[in-house]
Design a protein around this motif. Structure first.
Motif, PDB file in Angstrom:
ATOM      1  N   ALA A  93      61.988  39.064 -53.583  1.00  9.13           N
ATOM      2  CA  ALA A  93      62.989  39.380 -52.560  1.00  9.13           C
ATOM      3  C   ALA A  93      62.508  40.465 -51.609  1.00  9.13           C
ATOM      4  CB  ALA A  93      64.296  39.809 -53.231  1.00  9.13           C
ATOM      5  N   ALA A  94      61.585  41.308 -52.067  1.00  8.84           N
ATOM      6  CA  ALA A  94      61.116  42.431 -51.250  1.00  8.84           C
ATOM      7  C   ALA A  94      59.997  42.046 -50.303  1.00  8.84           C
ATOM      8  CB  ALA A  94      60.666  43.578 -52.150  1.00  8.84           C
ATOM      9  N   ILE A  95      59.330  40.908 -50.541  1.00 10.83           N
ATOM     10  CA  ILE A  95      58.250  40.439 -49.669  1.00 10.83           C
ATOM     11  C   ILE A  95      58.626  39.050 -49.178  1.00 10.83           C
ATOM     12  CG2 ILE A  95      55.800  39.905 -49.466  1.00 10.83           C
ATOM     13  CD1 ILE A  95      55.272  41.749 -51.819  1.00 10.83           C
ATOM     14  N   GLN A  96      58.926  38.938 -47.899  1.00 13.82           N
ATOM     15  CA  GLN A  96      59.322  37.665 -47.326  1.00 13.82           C
ATOM     16  C   GLN A  96      58.410  37.314 -46.154  1.00 13.82           C
ATOM     17  OE1 GLN A  96      62.049  35.395 -48.251  1.00 13.82           O
ATOM     18  NE2 GLN A  96      61.601  36.566 -50.105  1.00 13.82           N
ATOM     19  N   MET A  97      58.433  36.045 -45.752  1.00 12.91           N
ATOM     20  CA  MET A  97      57.503  35.560 -44.737  1.00 12.91           C
ATOM     21  C   MET A  97      58.230  34.725 -43.694  1.00 12.91           C
ATOM     22  SD  MET A  97      53.832  33.781 -45.438  1.00 12.91           S
ATOM     23  CE  MET A  97      52.668  33.427 -44.108  1.00 12.91           C
ATOM     24  N   VAL A  98      57.853  34.930 -42.437  1.00 14.24           N
ATOM     25  CA  VAL A  98      58.319  34.097 -41.331  1.00 14.24           C
ATOM     26  C   VAL A  98      57.131  33.235 -40.913  1.00 14.24           C
ATOM     27  CG1 VAL A  98      59.207  34.051 -38.977  1.00 14.24           C
ATOM     28  CG2 VAL A  98      59.987  35.821 -40.570  1.00 14.24           C
ATOM     29  N   PHE A  99      57.319  31.920 -40.984  1.00 16.62           N
ATOM     30  CA  PHE A  99      56.203  31.002 -40.781  1.00 16.62           C
ATOM     31  C   PHE A  99      56.012  30.642 -39.307  1.00 16.62           C
ATOM     32  CE2 PHE A  99      57.687  30.470 -45.094  1.00 16.62           C
ATOM     33  CZ  PHE A  99      56.518  30.467 -45.823  1.00 16.62           C
ATOM     34  N   GLN A 100      54.808  30.182 -38.996  1.00 14.62           N
ATOM     35  CA  GLN A 100      54.458  29.847 -37.622  1.00 14.62           C
ATOM     36  C   GLN A 100      55.290  28.678 -37.106  1.00 14.62           C
ATOM     37  OE1 GLN A 100      50.317  28.970 -37.131  1.00 14.62           O
ATOM     38  NE2 GLN A 100      50.482  28.486 -34.981  1.00 14.62           N
ATOM     39  N   ASP A 101      55.454  27.648 -37.930  1.00 16.96           N
ATOM     40  CA  ASP A 101      56.195  26.456 -37.529  1.00 16.96           C
ATOM     41  C   ASP A 101      57.630  26.594 -38.024  1.00 16.96           C
ATOM     42  OD1 ASP A 101      57.195  23.983 -36.922  1.00 16.96           O
ATOM     43  OD2 ASP A 101      55.755  22.841 -38.117  1.00 16.96           O
ATOM     44  N   ILE A 116      69.517  29.620 -44.858  1.00 14.57           N
ATOM     45  CA  ILE A 116      69.600  31.076 -45.023  1.00 14.57           C
ATOM     46  C   ILE A 116      70.118  31.430 -46.416  1.00 14.57           C
ATOM     47  CG2 ILE A 116      70.652  33.185 -44.108  1.00 14.57           C
ATOM     48  CD1 ILE A 116      70.867  31.717 -41.399  1.00 14.57           C
ATOM     49  N   ALA A 117      71.004  30.567 -46.966  1.00 17.83           N
ATOM     50  CA  ALA A 117      71.623  30.853 -48.259  1.00 17.83           C
ATOM     51  C   ALA A 117      70.679  30.637 -49.436  1.00 17.83           C
ATOM     52  CB  ALA A 117      72.866  29.983 -48.435  1.00 17.83           C
ATOM     53  N   ALA A 118      69.675  29.773 -49.279  1.00 20.96           N
ATOM     54  CA  ALA A 118      68.817  29.405 -50.410  1.00 20.96           C
ATOM     55  C   ALA A 118      68.186  30.611 -51.103  1.00 20.96           C
ATOM     56  CB  ALA A 118      67.748  28.417 -49.944  1.00 20.96           C
ATOM     57  N   PRO A 119      67.520  31.546 -50.389  1.00 21.46           N
ATOM     58  CA  PRO A 119      66.939  32.695 -51.108  1.00 21.46           C
ATOM     59  C   PRO A 119      67.989  33.626 -51.694  1.00 21.46           C
ATOM     60  CG  PRO A 119      66.703  32.971 -48.732  1.00 21.46           C
ATOM     61  CD  PRO A 119      67.181  31.570 -48.953  1.00 21.46           C
ATOM     62  N   LEU A 120      69.172  33.678 -51.083  1.00 24.50           N
ATOM     63  CA  LEU A 120      70.231  34.536 -51.617  1.00 24.50           C
ATOM     64  C   LEU A 120      70.756  33.988 -52.946  1.00 24.50           C
ATOM     65  CD1 LEU A 120      72.120  35.265 -48.288  1.00 24.50           C
ATOM     66  CD2 LEU A 120      70.886  36.933 -49.687  1.00 24.50           C
ATOM     67  N   ARG A 122      68.939  32.034 -55.029  1.00 21.10           N
ATOM     68  CA  ARG A 122      67.872  32.065 -56.023  1.00 21.10           C
ATOM     69  C   ARG A 122      67.509  33.488 -56.434  1.00 21.10           C
ATOM     70  NH1 ARG A 122      63.558  28.692 -57.561  1.00 21.10           N
ATOM     71  NH2 ARG A 122      64.355  27.093 -56.175  1.00 21.10           N
ATOM     72  N   LEU A 123      67.424  34.389 -55.449  1.00 17.76           N
ATOM     73  CA  LEU A 123      66.894  35.720 -55.719  1.00 17.76           C
ATOM     74  C   LEU A 123      67.964  36.782 -55.934  1.00 17.76           C
ATOM     75  CD1 LEU A 123      64.034  35.654 -53.047  1.00 17.76           C
ATOM     76  CD2 LEU A 123      63.835  35.218 -55.494  1.00 17.76           C
ATOM     77  N   ARG A 124      69.149  36.597 -55.343  1.00 19.59           N
ATOM     78  CA  ARG A 124      70.221  37.578 -55.491  1.00 19.59           C
ATOM     79  C   ARG A 124      71.372  37.085 -56.364  1.00 19.59           C
ATOM     80  NH1 ARG A 124      67.469  41.981 -54.350  1.00 19.59           N
ATOM     81  NH2 ARG A 124      66.980  42.302 -52.160  1.00 19.59           N
TER      82      ARG A 124
END
Length: 327
Positions: A93-101, A116-120, A122-124
């Motif tokens: 959750a502390a290291i996230q990435m914004v992809f080129q495509d 947007i909800a998917a990582p919340l 899974r991780l929160r």
């Protein structure tokens, strides 16, 4: 905040031969790279296509495993955790990435809200009203209207999809955001808006950025420090303004000379690169990777690895014959 030490990634090339004793050739995508990112700092990563930028960022984001090296984050070596297990590690959750495509990185079956909800989830572990509130807060921070959250990716513009990708990345409130050319696929007018958004988010949320880009003007504008990669190695690193004003490595100088400045005529001679790049497959460890293209190269460069020099405090370069004077 994050310290990468001697990171390497090597890929075997060709098909394995049955009963062959000779080992398979290795492509050295990233070779003994060390890089540090401070809290609240934006570090730019530049270099021509194929130099290893994306492979390095994918290792730092723990999407692929390094062949060797360490990634210290919060006092823990993340490189020791397999990428397959890191997906459920607390540091994810502390290291996230914004992809080129932006479009290709969003599931076409997901609405903007679901993306947007998917990582919340899974991780929160968020559900129900708490989940909806967090998604709407992330979307609002990224300038994404609430009425667009029910749309699918094909119903959004390029800029809106970029905002969804950024909102998804910041939803877990990371401390490090890795941006792999986040504006390269957007129109120029939209690029400016997204860059302003990223600058505002950094100030508001106190995140650190690793910003990968081919646009050197953008890197100079928004980055505190810059690292220059060539054939898998960082050949120069230092404060962005100092590196662009007075490059120490001939390759950096060639990159800076390629920057177009509208309405201005360049003073002095430009460095023009000739020849072909060396092969990244089993490169000679006792030779400079830039040898053969470098306008300052001598016989020494082909038989001895370049030393690390420090032309000024906080700066380093790998070169036998660095450019130590401005310009």
């Amino acid at each position: 905040m994050l310290v990468a030490s001697s990171l390497s990634k090597r890929f075997p090339v060709g098909r394995p031969r049955l009963f062959a004793r000779a080992r398979r050739p290795l492509l050295h995508a990233v070779d003994r790279v060390s890089l540090a990112i401070g809290a609240g700092e934006t570090v730019g990563l530049v270099g021509e296509s194929g130099c290893g930028k994306t492979t390095l960022t994918r290792m730092l984001a723990r999407l692929i495993d390094p062949t060797e090296g360490r990634i210290l984050f919060g006092g823990e070596d993340l490189a020791a955790i397999p990428a397959a297990r890191f997906a459920r590690h607390p540091a994810r959750a502390a290291i996230q990435m914004v992809f080129q495509d932006a479009e290709g990185s969003i599931n076409p079956r997901f609405t903007a809200f679901e993306a947007i909800a998917a990582p919340l989830r899974r991780l929160r572990g968020l559900r129900g009203a708490a989940l909806a509130a967090s998604v709407e807060r992330a979307a609002e921070r990224c300038g994404l209207p609430k009425e667009l959250l029910g749309r699918f990716p094909h119903q959004l513009s390029g800029g809106q999809k970029a905002r969804v990708g950024i909102a998804r990345a910041i939803a877990t409130e990371p401390t490090l955001l890795i941006l792999d050319e986040p504006t390269s696929a957007l129109d120029v007018s939209v690029q400016v808006v997204i860059l302003h958004l990223l600058a505002e988010l950094r100030r508001a949320l106190g995140m650190s950025y690793l910003f990968v880009s081919h646009d050197l003007n953008v890197v100079r504008l928004i980055c505190d420090r810059v690292a220059v990669m060539y054939l898998g190695r960082i050949v120069e690193e230092g404060p962005a303004e100092a590196v662009f004003r007075s490059p120490a490595h001939p390759y950096t100088r060639a990159l800076v000379d390629s920057i177009a400045i509208p309405g201005q005529k360049r003073a002095g001679a430009r460095i023009r690169l000739t020849g072909d790049p060396q092969s990244p497959i089993d490169p000679d460890p006792e030779a400079c990777r830039f040898h053969g293209r470098c306008p300052r190269g001598e016989a020494l460069c082909g038989r001895a690895a370049p030393p690390e020099v420090s032309p000024a405090p906080g700066r380093r370069a790998l070169c036998h014959f660095p450019l130590l004077e401005p310009g």
